[in-house]
Design a protein around this motif. Structure first.
Motif, PDB file in Angstrom:
ATOM      1  N   GLY A  55       0.878  -1.206  -0.004  1.00  0.00           N
ATOM      2  CA  GLY A  55       0.040   0.063   0.049  1.00  0.00           C
ATOM      3  C   GLY A  55       0.891   1.245   0.127  1.00  0.00           C
ATOM      4  N   LEU A  57       0.735   5.448   0.690  1.00  0.00           N
ATOM      5  CA  LEU A  57      -0.142   6.897   1.185  1.00  0.00           C
ATOM      6  C   LEU A  57       0.517   8.295   0.570  1.00  0.00           C
ATOM      7  N   SER A  78      -3.118   7.980  -3.356  1.00  0.00           N
ATOM      8  CA  SER A  78      -2.956   6.803  -2.226  1.00  0.00           C
ATOM      9  C   SER A  78      -3.157   5.521  -2.898  1.00  0.00           C
ATOM     10  N   GLU A  79      -2.840   4.527  -2.789  1.00  0.00           N
ATOM     11  CA  GLU A  79      -3.183   3.210  -3.311  1.00  0.00           C
ATOM     12  C   GLU A  79      -3.096   2.002  -2.009  1.00  0.00           C
ATOM     13  N   LEU A  80      -4.243   1.769  -1.903  1.00  0.00           N
ATOM     14  CA  LEU A  80      -4.155   0.692  -0.823  1.00  0.00           C
ATOM     15  C   LEU A  80      -4.871  -0.584  -1.578  1.00  0.00           C
ATOM     16  N   ASP A  83      -9.450  -3.474   1.615  1.00  0.00           N
ATOM     17  CA  ASP A  83     -10.066  -2.750   2.773  1.00  0.00           C
ATOM     18  C   ASP A  83      -9.351  -3.101   3.744  1.00  0.00           C
ATOM     19  N   GLU A 108      -5.534   9.444   7.368  1.00  0.00           N
ATOM     20  CA  GLU A 108      -6.128   8.664   6.099  1.00  0.00           C
ATOM     21  C   GLU A 108      -6.102   7.215   6.221  1.00  0.00           C
ATOM     22  N   LEU A 109      -5.538   6.596   6.837  1.00  0.00           N
ATOM     23  CA  LEU A 109      -5.719   5.145   6.954  1.00  0.00           C
ATOM     24  C   LEU A 109      -7.151   4.818   7.549  1.00  0.00           C
ATOM     25  N   ASP A 111      -9.710   6.572   7.077  1.00  0.00           N
ATOM     26  CA  ASP A 111     -10.678   6.895   6.009  1.00  0.00           C
ATOM     27  C   ASP A 111     -10.969   5.539   4.983  1.00  0.00           C
ATOM     28  N   TRP A 112      -9.901   4.743   5.019  1.00  0.00           N
ATOM     29  CA  TRP A 112     -10.008   3.548   4.218  1.00  0.00           C
ATOM     30  C   TRP A 112     -10.625   2.435   4.950  1.00  0.00           C
ATOM     31  N   GLY A 113     -10.895   2.432   6.229  1.00  0.00           N
ATOM     32  CA  GLY A 113     -11.174   1.338   6.922  1.00  0.00           C
ATOM     33  C   GLY A 113     -10.785   1.455   8.427  1.00  0.00           C
TER      34      GLY A 113
END
Length: 173
Positions: A55, A57, A78-80, A83, A108-109, A111-113
């Motif tokens: 991942g 950020l 960002s690329e994760l 989920d 930010e993390l 915000d992704w889960g």
């Protein structure tokens, strides 16, 4: 004299492996903070034999110091890879200094889960913390003067360099 990056990475990988085993974590998601943290995360992921995609950020929009440092000219998305809900995350950066980058990355993390855990791994932890942030694993600990910074140069080869900077306004020097 600055330490050699490959030696630090080998030591970080061994200590990160111990951390993961102690916490019963088998396959964390490794997430690097652009750009130096991504370089370190790639090497660390390889040394740990983690197969999950890396991942990345870019915390530019999450920073709290736009008025002081301005917007970074190369904002990347960002690329994760998946989920984060319930996942264990290894958050990787090159230099831990004030703690503000890590605060922004955590915002930010989330915000992704909602990860099960986030462990911070950094190449260099230096003095000058402004927020209560500490690394679970740090390759090196350094004390630098007000007019010094440590920079990671790369991506290949990776090297650390001490550089002189202008002291902050109001600092006696």
């Amino acid at each position: 004299m600055t330490p050699e990056v490959p030696t630090l990475l080998d030591d970080m990988a061994a200590r990160t492996r111990e951390l993961l085993e102690a916490r019963g974590i088998e396959a964390p998601i490794v997430v690097g903070i652009h750009s130096g943290g991504v370089w370190i995360a790639e090497h660390l992921r390889e040394r740990l034999g983690i197969q999950r995609p890396l991942g990345k950020l870019d915390i530019s929009f999450y920073r709290d110091d736009f008025s002081r440092i301005g917007m970074h000219p190369q904002v990347r998305p960002s690329e994760l890879p998946e989920d984060l809900d319930g996942e264990h995350v290894l958050l990787v950066d090159d230099v831990l200094y004030t703690g503000r980058t890590i605060r922004a990355a955590l915002n930010e993390l989330f915000d992704w889960g909602r990860p099960a855990s986030v462990s911070l791994v950094v190449l260099v932890e230096r003095d000058g913390r402004e927020l209560p942030v500490c690394a679970a694993v740090a390759g090196a600990h350094m004390e630098l003067g007000l007019a010094e910074q440590i920079k990671l140069r790369g991506p290949e080869p990776l090297s650390l360099e001490r550089v002189a900077v202008e002291p902050p306004e109001g600092a006696d020097g």
